[in-house]
Design an enzyme around this catalytic site. Structure first.
Site, PDB file in Angstrom:
ATOM      1  N   HIS A  50      -7.885  -4.930  -2.235  1.00  0.00           N
ATOM      2  CA  HIS A  50      -6.635  -4.539  -1.578  1.00  0.00           C
ATOM      3  C   HIS A  50      -6.126  -5.664  -0.668  1.00  0.00           C
ATOM      4  O   HIS A  50      -4.930  -5.787  -0.444  1.00  0.00           O
ATOM      5  CB  HIS A  50      -6.895  -3.273  -0.753  1.00  0.00           C
ATOM      6  CG  HIS A  50      -5.667  -2.492  -0.385  1.00  0.00           C
ATOM      7  ND1 HIS A  50      -4.719  -2.094  -1.303  1.00  0.00           N
ATOM      8  CD2 HIS A  50      -5.230  -2.011   0.819  1.00  0.00           C
ATOM      9  CE1 HIS A  50      -3.758  -1.408  -0.694  1.00  0.00           C
ATOM     10  NE2 HIS A  50      -4.046  -1.348   0.594  1.00  0.00           N
TER      11      HIS A  50
ATOM     12  N   SER B 211       0.836  -1.195   0.000  1.00  0.00           N
ATOM     13  CA  SER B 211       0.000   0.000   0.000  1.00  0.00           C
ATOM     14  C   SER B 211       0.879   1.256   0.000  1.00  0.00           C
ATOM     15  O   SER B 211       1.706   1.429  -0.889  1.00  0.00           O
ATOM     16  CB  SER B 211      -0.961  -0.045   1.197  1.00  0.00           C
ATOM     17  OG  SER B 211      -2.019   0.860   1.030  1.00  0.00           O
TER      18      SER B 211
END
Length: 259
Positions: free
Chosen positions: A238, A125
């Site tokens: 994600h 991320s």
């Protein structure tokens, strides 16, 4: 001296074969905190710099995660970044905190169980942009893995309405007002300095960091004739499901060791 450990204390490990320490190390005169995880078995291991995502209390370093990587045969260093969890300085967002990552690389270089020529960098991320900056600044990085990673800070500003207030506070304004500040934080503009092979992992349904970040990074590295490998997962967001997550960890650590 950057990367010098000034405090080290044992920390409970979730894995009986992995030893964990909470360490305090120096960076630019600041005391920064992080976790160091290493296999208990004697030997020389590859180093693994784990660069977390999120900001402040969001996306903190999880012991289960770093010991998972250590169990694959790595000494793992995971900085919390400045201004976090008792560390000195102010939280940044892919700015001066890139030097916290660089100093963590030096922590691994000085570790007596680490092969100094084989230190890999992993970013998840927000950690993706940190990993790329580390590879730009440190030519000795052996390989880079960017998983669900940010590559373009301006794109993050426009995509993440929930992060805009924080980004304006930390960076000082919007990309329209300060384009050069966003450009400085975006590694795509200095990607020619990356020497190490790069592996990109991204779920195509990711709404936290859109797959466009991965596409832009891959495109830029290919334009520069860099060594880049991409694994795209059309079905994932994600966060990967536990089974696929474990499989991907094993696969990416095998890839690292092959570099």
């Amino acid at each position: 001296m950057d990367g010098m450990i000034v405090e080290k204390q044992r920390f409970p490990s979730p894995n009986p074969h992995i030893e964990v320490h909470l360490v305090t190390y120096m960076c630019q005169g600041l005391k920064i905190k992080g976790f160091l995880a290493e296999p208990k078995a004697p030997g020389i291991y590859d180093g693994f710099l784990y660069l977390r995502g999120g900001i402040k209390n969001v996306g903190q370093v999880r012991l289960a995660r770093i010991t998972q990587f250590a169990a694959e045969g790595f000494v793992v260093m995971a900085p919390f970044y400045r201004g976090n969890q008792g560390g000195e300085g102010n939280e940044d967002f892919a700015g001066e905190d890139r030097y916290d990552a660089l100093a963590s690389f030096k922590v691994l270089e000085c570790h007596d169980k680490v092969n100094k020529d084989r230190i890999h960098v992993f970013g998840f991320s927000r950690g993706g942009v940190m990993a790329l900056h580390t590879a730009i600044l440190e030519p000795k990085v052996r390989s880079v893995v960017v998983w669900g990673g940010v590559s373009d800070m301006e794109l993050t500003y426009w995509e993440r309405l929930d992060l805009r207030r924080m980004m304006k506070r930390v960076i000082g304004g919007t990309p329209l007002k300060y384009p050069e500040r966003y450009k400085w934080r975006t590694p795509l503009y200095q990607a020619e300095r990356i020497q190490a092979p790069v592996l990109i992992i991204h779920g195509e349904k990711d709404e936290n960091v859109s797959v466009e970040h991965a596409y832009r990074l891959e495109k830029r590295l290919k334009e520069l004739n860099k060594h880049v490998t991409s694994w795209y997962f059309p079905q994932f967001t994600h966060y990967f499901p536990p089974k696929e997550n474990r499989e991907t960890v094993k696969r990416l650590t095998r890839w690292m060791k092959s570099t």
